[in-house]
Design an enzyme around this catalytic site. Structure first.
Site, PDB file in Angstrom:
ATOM      1  N   PHE B 231      -2.985   4.848   2.698  1.00  0.00           N
ATOM      2  CA  PHE B 231      -3.887   5.258   1.610  1.00  0.00           C
ATOM      3  C   PHE B 231      -3.808   6.747   1.283  1.00  0.00           C
ATOM      4  O   PHE B 231      -4.767   7.320   0.769  1.00  0.00           O
ATOM      5  CB  PHE B 231      -5.335   4.845   1.928  1.00  0.00           C
ATOM      6  CG  PHE B 231      -5.469   3.411   2.354  1.00  0.00           C
ATOM      7  CD1 PHE B 231      -5.253   2.393   1.441  1.00  0.00           C
ATOM      8  CD2 PHE B 231      -5.774   3.071   3.659  1.00  0.00           C
ATOM      9  CE1 PHE B 231      -5.340   1.059   1.823  1.00  0.00           C
ATOM     10  CE2 PHE B 231      -5.860   1.739   4.051  1.00  0.00           C
ATOM     11  CZ  PHE B 231      -5.647   0.725   3.130  1.00  0.00           C
ATOM     12  N   ILE B 457       3.675   0.857   2.821  1.00  0.00           N
ATOM     13  CA  ILE B 457       2.422   1.078   3.555  1.00  0.00           C
ATOM     14  C   ILE B 457       1.492  -0.122   3.430  1.00  0.00           C
ATOM     15  O   ILE B 457       0.362  -0.080   3.879  1.00  0.00           O
ATOM     16  CB  ILE B 457       1.722   2.369   3.086  1.00  0.00           C
ATOM     17  CG1 ILE B 457       1.401   2.324   1.585  1.00  0.00           C
ATOM     18  CG2 ILE B 457       2.600   3.569   3.404  1.00  0.00           C
ATOM     19  CD1 ILE B 457       0.583   3.510   1.092  1.00  0.00           C
ATOM     20  N   GLY B 458       1.970  -1.172   2.806  1.00  0.00           N
ATOM     21  CA  GLY B 458       1.140  -2.378   2.710  1.00  0.00           C
ATOM     22  C   GLY B 458       1.231  -3.144   1.407  1.00  0.00           C
ATOM     23  O   GLY B 458       0.977  -4.344   1.384  1.00  0.00           O
ATOM     24  N   PRO B 598       3.933 -11.217  -8.315  1.00  0.00           N
ATOM     25  CA  PRO B 598       2.539 -11.619  -8.603  1.00  0.00           C
ATOM     26  C   PRO B 598       1.626 -11.702  -7.382  1.00  0.00           C
ATOM     27  O   PRO B 598       0.478 -11.267  -7.444  1.00  0.00           O
ATOM     28  CB  PRO B 598       2.700 -12.997  -9.242  1.00  0.00           C
ATOM     29  CG  PRO B 598       4.106 -13.045  -9.746  1.00  0.00           C
ATOM     30  CD  PRO B 598       4.919 -12.176  -8.838  1.00  0.00           C
ATOM     31  N   LYS B 599       2.146 -12.241  -6.279  1.00  0.00           N
ATOM     32  CA  LYS B 599       1.252 -12.395  -5.117  1.00  0.00           C
ATOM     33  C   LYS B 599       0.854 -11.047  -4.518  1.00  0.00           C
ATOM     34  O   LYS B 599      -0.310 -10.815  -4.204  1.00  0.00           O
ATOM     35  CB  LYS B 599       1.949 -13.236  -4.043  1.00  0.00           C
ATOM     36  CG  LYS B 599       1.850 -14.726  -4.283  1.00  0.00           C
ATOM     37  CD  LYS B 599       2.298 -15.464  -3.040  1.00  0.00           C
ATOM     38  CE  LYS B 599       2.178 -16.960  -3.216  1.00  0.00           C
ATOM     39  NZ  LYS B 599       2.655 -17.680  -2.033  1.00  0.00           N
ATOM     40  N   GLY B 670      -1.293   0.699  -7.637  1.00  0.00           N
ATOM     41  CA  GLY B 670      -2.068   0.967  -6.420  1.00  0.00           C
ATOM     42  C   GLY B 670      -3.342   1.753  -6.669  1.00  0.00           C
ATOM     43  O   GLY B 670      -4.408   1.431  -6.138  1.00  0.00           O
ATOM     44  N   GLU B 671      -3.254   2.780  -7.484  1.00  0.00           N
ATOM     45  CA  GLU B 671      -4.425   3.650  -7.677  1.00  0.00           C
ATOM     46  C   GLU B 671      -5.457   3.004  -8.598  1.00  0.00           C
ATOM     47  O   GLU B 671      -6.647   3.001  -8.300  1.00  0.00           O
ATOM     48  CB  GLU B 671      -4.003   5.008  -8.257  1.00  0.00           C
ATOM     49  CG  GLU B 671      -2.672   5.566  -7.769  1.00  0.00           C
ATOM     50  CD  GLU B 671      -2.636   5.970  -6.314  1.00  0.00           C
ATOM     51  OE1 GLU B 671      -3.694   6.262  -5.742  1.00  0.00           O
ATOM     52  OE2 GLU B 671      -1.520   5.985  -5.745  1.00  0.00           O
TER      53      GLU B 671
END
Lengths: 326, 711
Positions: B231, B457-458, B598-599, B670-671
Site C-alpha cells: 500500500f 504487491i497483491g 476482470p477477477k 489501485g488508487e
C-alpha cells in the site's frame, strides 16, 4: 523475554502446590498471558500448564449450571445447556474477541485477563497497575477506552471481559481452590476496584486457582440480551457493553439483572437500576429511568466523557432488546 | 462469478508455497533485531550495550558509536550538513522521533536477538518535542512542489450566492499490510550483495541501496517474488533494511531482520495527518463559482513529504476559479510516505464532503450537482481528457445502489430502529504510463516465458500480464510462465501510482506482439493468427525464439490529460442511540479504461473499498502528545475493518478502452478504488442522521456526542 520453566500439572493438587511458589503462573489458553510476557509486562519464572486437568465439563446441577474453569469460550457459547438456560452468557461470549481466540480462551483465563490499557502494555510508560508508584499514564492521557465508575486516583483502567459482564449479571459464583480446599465467592466480588492497589485485579489469594463457575437457575432465558458497542463489529473491546436480563409477567418486570462492561475496573453490576425496574412496566420509559439511576456517580475524563451518554443509551437499548421491544 | 482468469499464484498463496521475503534461509544466516528510541526528541547521552553483548548467542551490537561509516551518508569535506534529507541510520546521537532505531542486535537466533535487544539501555538528553499538528499549524511552511496555485480569481467562492466554508481532518493512518516488512541481506563478496526484501520495486530498491552504500548497481541483486500487501509502505529503502545490510557486513554472515507489528507504525511511513479547509460557492442553479482548498499536512523535521492533496480541487470539476494553498508542518515523528491514493484520498475527503454539503445547501441532488459541473476537458491544463466516462459511472452506480430510494431530507428514514442514509463520493487519479521492458521467450515445448522486474504487491499483476500475453499470442495461460520480482530481469518501475498494468502491461503486450511477428516472418505470409509455435521452432531447428522490448508513452501525453475516475455509492445504517455505523451496501464504479483481468480487477476494487471504509469509520493512529509515542500500535487497538464490518461490495466497470494511453486501452485502478470512499461514507452518514462528521474516523463516540434524532 525472560527464560522461564514450563511444567504440566497432572492433578489439581499438584497445580495448587506449584503455584504456591512466587513467580509461578498458571497457563491455560494463554491468549493474554503470552502477549503480556512478550511485551515484558509480566515475567514469570515458571508456567504451570493446567490444560490437562479435568475442568472442562459443563453440567446441570440441582440448582444451576456448573462450568469448569477450562471449558473453552467457544464451547461454552455453543453448549446446548448454556443456550437453553443462560443464553445471555452465550451472547456475551460471542461478543468477545474473535472466533480464533475463543477457541483457545478458557472460562478461568477469561476471568483472569488483564486490562487492555495501552499504558499498562507499554513498559516505557507510567502505570500503577504494572509498576506501582509510577503514576497513571491514562489519567491525563489517551483515556477514550477508560473507566467512568469506581476509579481511583491510581488507576482508571477497565476490565476488558465480555463473559464476566454476563456472569456478573447472572449471579454466578466463582469456585476457587487452594491448599485449604474450595471456597465460593459471588462473581461480583471476584474482581476488585483499583483503590490503592491497582496492581491487584481480583481477590484470588496467592496459591489459589479458579476451578469453575456456577450459575443459579433463573427465569431470564426468555428476556435477556447482551449489547456491545464497539468501534468495529468483531475483535474490538467494548466502548460500553450491557448484559440485561428480565423476568416479565403480564408486561410487568418481576425481576431484573443488569451489568455493564467497558466502564469500570470490574464488571459493573447495576443493583440500584435493577431494583428500580422491579414492579415497573416493561417499557422504554422504565428502562430510561433505570439507565439514569445506573449512571449515578459516573465520572468522565478527557476522552471518555462520551460514555456518560453512551452508557445510559446502551442500557436502554439492551433492555429494549431483552424485553422484545427492539 | 466474475469471468476471467483466476490468480496464477492463488494456489501458491493459499497453500503457503509462496515464499515471502522473510522465508529464505541462506547458509549461516543470523538474526538482527532493532532497538527503538523511547524518547521523541533529543540525543543519546549514554548507550549501554554490554549486557546485550554478553547475552547468549549475540554476535554484534551496532549503535551510532561503532557503526561502520555508510558511504552514501557522508557529506563532502568542507560542505555543511544538508538541512533536510533522508533519515540516516546510526549517523549521530540525535533522536528525531519516537521509535527511531538506536541499535541493531545480531544473534544466532531470533529469540536470542530479541532478548538481547531488551538489554540495550540508553540514557537520553530529552528536548521538548512537537507531535501535534494542530498545535504546530502556525509554523507550517510552503514546501517545494505542489502547493499554492491559482486559476482565475482567488477566493471567488466568497462572491457566490450559495457558499460554505468548512474544515476537514483526516488522522494519520498506517498501511497495515498483513505481511510485516522483512529483509535478508547476504554479502556475496566485499562489494557484492544479495537481498530478499519486501519491496514494491526490486530495481528501485537496488538503486536505493546502491546510492546508500555506494555500490555499483550491477553488484546488487534484489529478490521480492511475493509481497503480502504494501500500500505504499515499500517504495523506498528504509532504515531497517540499511541496518540488516550493515549488520550482515559486520558479522560476515547473512542477516535476517523482521519488523514487529509495533515497528510497522514507526518504521515504514504512514498517511500524514492533514487539516484541510474548503471554501466553495455556486450559483443558485448549481454552477460552481469558485473553490479555495487549503491544506496543512504533517511531515518530519528531516524530510519534506509533499503528497499534494489539493490537486483534486483543480481537475475534478469544471470550475472557473480555483486556488489552493498547501503547507507542511514539521513534527518530531518519522517521515510520512505514500499510502494508497496518496494525496487524492485526503483531498477527496474534503472536496467530496464539501460538494455534498453544497448539494444540500442548493437542494440539488449530489449527482446532478456533479453533472452540472462535469468537466469534459481538464480545467487545469485545458487539454482534452484521454478518456472520461464518469457520467456513465454515475449512472451505473446510481442504478446499482437504487439511488432513487434516497430521501433528500436528512434524518428522515428509519428501518428497524436504525437510521438509513445514502451517500456518494468520487475519486480521480492520474493515469500514468512509465517506461518498462519485457522479454518474451517461446521455448521448444511451446511454453511462453515472460520476464520483467515488476513486483506484485497483491493486485494480481502476474495474472494480468499472463492474460495480456495469452491474448496476444493465443497461448493458454497454463503454458505461460511469468517471471518477476528479480532485479536482474528487464526494466520495470516500482508498483505504485496505479501504473503497473498500463506500463508493464504495455511492454508485455509489445514483446508478445513482436515475438509473434518474428514467428509470422518465419512462416511467411498466409500463416494463421495463432500458429503452432513449437512446430515452427522444430521446423526451423530453433531451440527457442525471444524478444526483449522497451516500451513507454510518447507524445500523446502532451496532447491529453490522463486520469482514471471512480465513484462510490454507499448505503449506511446508523444507530441513533449508540452511534454505531454499519455500511449496508457499497457499489463502486471504476472508469479505468479496458479491464484487462476482470477477477483481479474486481478484487482490487473490493480491497480499495474496504480500505476506504476503514479510513471513514475506524482507522486512526493515536499519539500521546505528552510523550510523542503511538499508543495504539497493534492490531487490537488500531482498527482495520473485519469481515463483519463489510457488506458484499459490488464492483462495476465502465470498461471502455482509453484510446490514447496504451495498446490495451487500460488505465490504473489501485488508487481510485479507495479515493472518494471516505467522503461517500461520511455523506451517507449525513443523509442518515443530519449530522456532518468532518474529522475522521466516524466512530460511535462522535455521533453519540451529536445527539442523533429523527428530524
Amino acid at each position: 523475554m525472560k527464560q522461564f520453566q514450563y511444567t504440566r500439572a497432572l492433578t489439581q493438587q499438584s497445580a495448587i502446590e506449584a503455584i504456591a511458589k512466587p513467580g509461578t503462573k498458571i497457563i491455560a489458553g494463554g491468549t493474554n498471558l503470552i502477549d503480556l510476557m512478550k511485551r515484558g509486562v509480566t515475567a514469570p519464572d515458571k508456567l504451570v500448564d493446567i490444560n490437562h486437568l479435568p475442568l472442562k465439563n459443563i453440567t446441570a446441577t440441582k440448582t444451576g449450571l456448573h462450568i469448569g474453569a477450562l471449558a473453552l469460550n467457544s464451547v461454552v457459547s455453543e453448549n446446548s445447556l448454556v443456550l437453553q438456560k443462560q443464553p445471555l452468557l452465550s451472547m456475551a461470549l460471542k461478543a468477545g474477541a474473535s472466533p480464533q481466540l475463543r477457541n483457545m480462551a478458557t472460562v478461568g483465563g477469561n476471568m483472569m485477563q488483564r486490562t487492555r490499557c495501552s499504558y499498562f502494555y507499554d513498559t516505557t510508560m507510567p502505570c500503577n497497575k504494572r509498576a506501582p508508584g509510577t503514576g497513571c499514564g491514562a489519567m491525563e492521557g489517551i483515556n477514550r477506552m477508560h473507566a467512568i465508575f469506581g476509579t481511583s486516583d491510581q488507576c482508571i483502567a477497565v476490565n476488558p471481559s465480555d463473559m464476566s459482564v454476563g456472569l456478573a449479571a447472572l449471579d454466578a459464583v466463582a469456585i476457587i481452590a487452594g491448599k485449604k480446599g474450595e471456597r465460593r465467592i459471588p462473581f461480583t466480588e471476584f474482581h476488585r476496584l483499583p483503590g490503592d492497589h491497582p496492581e491487584l485485579d481480583n481477590h484470588l489469594a496467592a496459591g489459589e486457582m479458579i476451578v469453575g463457575v456456577e450459575i443459579p437457575d433463573n427465569n431470564f432465558a426468555k428476556n435477556s440480551y447482551y449489547l456491545k458497542v464497539r468501534d468495529r463489529q468483531s475483535y474490538a473491546f467494548a466502548l460500553v457493553s450491557v448484559a440485561a436480563a428480565l423476568e416479565i409477567s403480564n408486561g410487568t418486570i418481576k425481576n431484573a439483572r443488569l451489568a455493564m462492561g467497558g466502564v469500570a475496573h470490574k464488571p459493573w453490576r447495576l443493583f440500584d437500576a435493577e431494583k428500580a425496574l422491579i414492579g415497573k412496566p416493561a417499557t422504554e420509559d422504565s428502562f430510561k429511568q433505570a439507565a439514569q439511576i445506573a449512571m449515578q456517580g459516573a465520572k468522565g475524563y478527557q476522552y471518555n466523557s462520551f460514555k456518560l451518554k453512551l452508557a445510559p443509551a446502551t442500557i436502554t437499548e439492551a433492555l429494549k432488546h431483552a424485553a422484545g421491544l427492539a | 462469478m466474475t469471468k476471467g482468469m483466476s490468480r496464477i499464484d492463488g494456489r501458491l498463496k493459499v497453500t503457503g508455497a509462496a515464499r515471502y521475503s522473510a522465508e529464505f534461509t541462506p547458509a549461516g544466516m543470523v538474526y538482527g533485531v532493532l532497538v527503538g528510541s523511547t524518547i521523541t526528541k533529543g540525543s543519546i547521552r549514554l548507550i549501554d550495550t554490554k549486557a546485550a553483548e554478553r547475552a547468549p548467542g549475540v554476535l554484534k551490537v551496532i549503535t551510532w558509536l561503532n557503526s561502520p561509516k555508510i558511504a552514501g551518508y557522508q557529506v563532502e569535506h568542507g560542505k555543511p550538513e544538508p538541512a533536510k534529507g533522508t533519515y540516516k541510520l546510526f549517523y549521530n546521537n540525535k533522536i528525531l522521533f519516537n521509535g527511531q532505531p538506536i541499535a541493531v542486535v545480531v544473534a544466532d537466533s531470533f529469540e536470542r536477538a530479541l532478548f538481547a535487544a531488551s538489554l540495550v539501555k540508553a540514557q537520553y538528553n530529552a528536548d521538548p518535542h512537537h507531535t501535534n499538528l494542530r498545535d504546530n499549524a502556525a509554523k507550517a511552511f510552503a514546501p517545494e512542489g505542489d502547493g499554492t496555485t491559482k486559476r482565475g480569481t482567488e477566493d471567488a467562492w466568497k462572491t457566490a450566492p450559495v457558499k460554505l466554508e468548512q474544515e476537514y481532518i483526516i488522522p494519520s493512518e498506517v498501511h497495515s499490510p498483513m505481511e510485516l516488512h522483512a529483509i535478508i541481506a547476504k554479502w556475496d563478496a566485499e562489494d557484492k550483495l544479495t537481498v530478499w526484501t519486501k519491496t514494491q520495486g526490486v530495481q528501485d530498491t537496488r538503486d536505493g541501496i546502491a546510492g546508500i552504500f555506494k555500490l555499483p548497481k550491477e553488484n546488487i541483486q534484489v529478490n521480492s517474488k511475493f509481497v503480502g500487501g504494501a500500500f505504499g509502505s515499500a517504495l523506498q529503502v528504509w532504515p531497517h533494511e540499511v541496518a540488516a545490510i550493515l549488520a550482515a557486513k559486520a558479522v560476515k554472515r547473512p542477516v535476517k531482520l523482521l519488523l514487529g507489528r509495533a515497528d510497522m507504525f514507526t518504521s515504514v511511513g504512514y498517511r500524514p495527518y492533514t487539516w484541510q479547509k474548503i471554501g466553495i460557492g455556486a450559483t443558485a442553479d448549481g454552477k460552481l463559482v469558485g473553490i479555495t482548498h487549503e491544506a496543512i499536512g504533517q511531515t518530519s523535521t528531516y524530510e519534506d513529504f509533499n503528497e499534494g492533496p489539493i490537486g483534486v480541487s483543480r481537475s475534478t470539476y469544471a470550475c472557473p476559479n480555483v486556488n489552493t494553498i498547501y503547507k507542511l508542518a514539521a513534527l518530531d515523528i518519522g517521515s510520512p510516505t505514500w499510502m494508497r491514493g496518496p494525496g487524492e484520498a485526503t483531498g477527496a475527503f474534503a472536496l467530496e464532503s464539501a460538494l455534498d454539503e453544497l448539494s444540500y445547501e442548493l437542494k440539488i441532488d449530489p449527482i446532478e450537482l456533479r453533472m452540472k459541473n462535469y468537466a469534459s476537458t481538464d480545467p487545469e491544463s485545458g487539454k482534452p481528457f484521454s478518456s472520461k466516462f464518469l457520467d456513465e459511472a454515475y449512472k451505473l452506480g446510481a442504478e446499482g445502489i437504487n439511488w432513487k430510494d434516497r430521501n433528500a431530507k436528512p434524518a428522515s428514514v428509519t428501518k428497524d430502529g436504525w437510521m438509513v442514509g445514502y451517500g456518494m463520493g468520487g475519486g480521480m487519479f492520474g493515469a500514468y504510463r512509465d517506461k518498462a521492458a519485457a522479454k518474451a521467450i517461446l521455448m521448444a515445448d511451446g511454453t511462453l516465458i515472460i520476464q520483467t522486474a515488476v513486483s506484485d504487491i497483491g493486485p494480481g499483476t502476474g495474472t494480468a500480464m499472463v492474460t495480456i500475453a495469452a491474448g496476444v499470442m493465443g497461448i493458454p495461460a497454463d503454458k505461460i510462465r511469468f517471471d518477476m520480482g528479480d532485479s536482474s530481469l528487464p526494466l520495470a518501475p516500482s508498483q505504485g501510482g496505479s501504473a503497473t498494468t498500463a506500463t508493464v502491461g504495455s511492454a508485455v503486450y509489445q514483446a508478445c506482439t513482436d515475438l509473434k511477428e518474428k514467428f509470422q516472418k518465419l512462416i511467411g505470409n498466409g500463416g494463421t493468427d495463432h500458429p503452432d509455435y513449437a512446430a515452427i521452432l522444430k521446423q526451423h531447428s530453433l531451440p527457442k525464439l525471444e524478444v526483449t522490448v522497451e516500451s513507454s508513452g510518447g507524445t500523446e501525453r502532451d496532447k491529453y490529460a490522463f486520469y482514471s475516475w471512480s465513484v462510490h455509492f454507499i448505503k449506511v445504517l446508523v444507530h441513533p442511540a449508540t452511534g454505531v455505523v454499519k455500511v449496508d451496501r457499497a457499489v463502486c464504479v471504476a472508469d479505468s479504461g479496458s479491464i484487462v483481468s476482470p477477477k483481479t480487477a474486481r478484487s482490487q476494487i473490493v480491497g480499495g473499498a474496504i480500505g476506504g471504509i476503514g479510513m471513514a469509520l475506524m482507522e486512526e493512529t493515536v499519539i500521546d502528545h505528552r510523550y510523542g509515542n503511538i499508543v495504539n500500535n497493534n492490531f487490537a487497538d488500531y482498527h482495520v475493518p473485519v469481515n463483519a464490518d463489510i457488506p458484499q461490495i459490488e464492483a462495476l466497470f465502465v470498461n471502455k478502452p482509453d484510446p490514447h494511453i496504451n495498446p490495451m486501452g487500460a488505465k490504473g485502478m489501485g488508487e481510485i478504488a479507495l479515493i472518494g470512499m471516505a467522503a461517500a461514507v461520511a455523506n451517507a452518514v449525513y443523509n442518515a442522521t443530519g449530522k456532518r462528521v468532518r474529522e475522521l474516523p466516524i466512530t460511535p463516540d462522535k455521533l453519540v456526542g451529536m445527539d442523533l434524532e429523527l428530524s
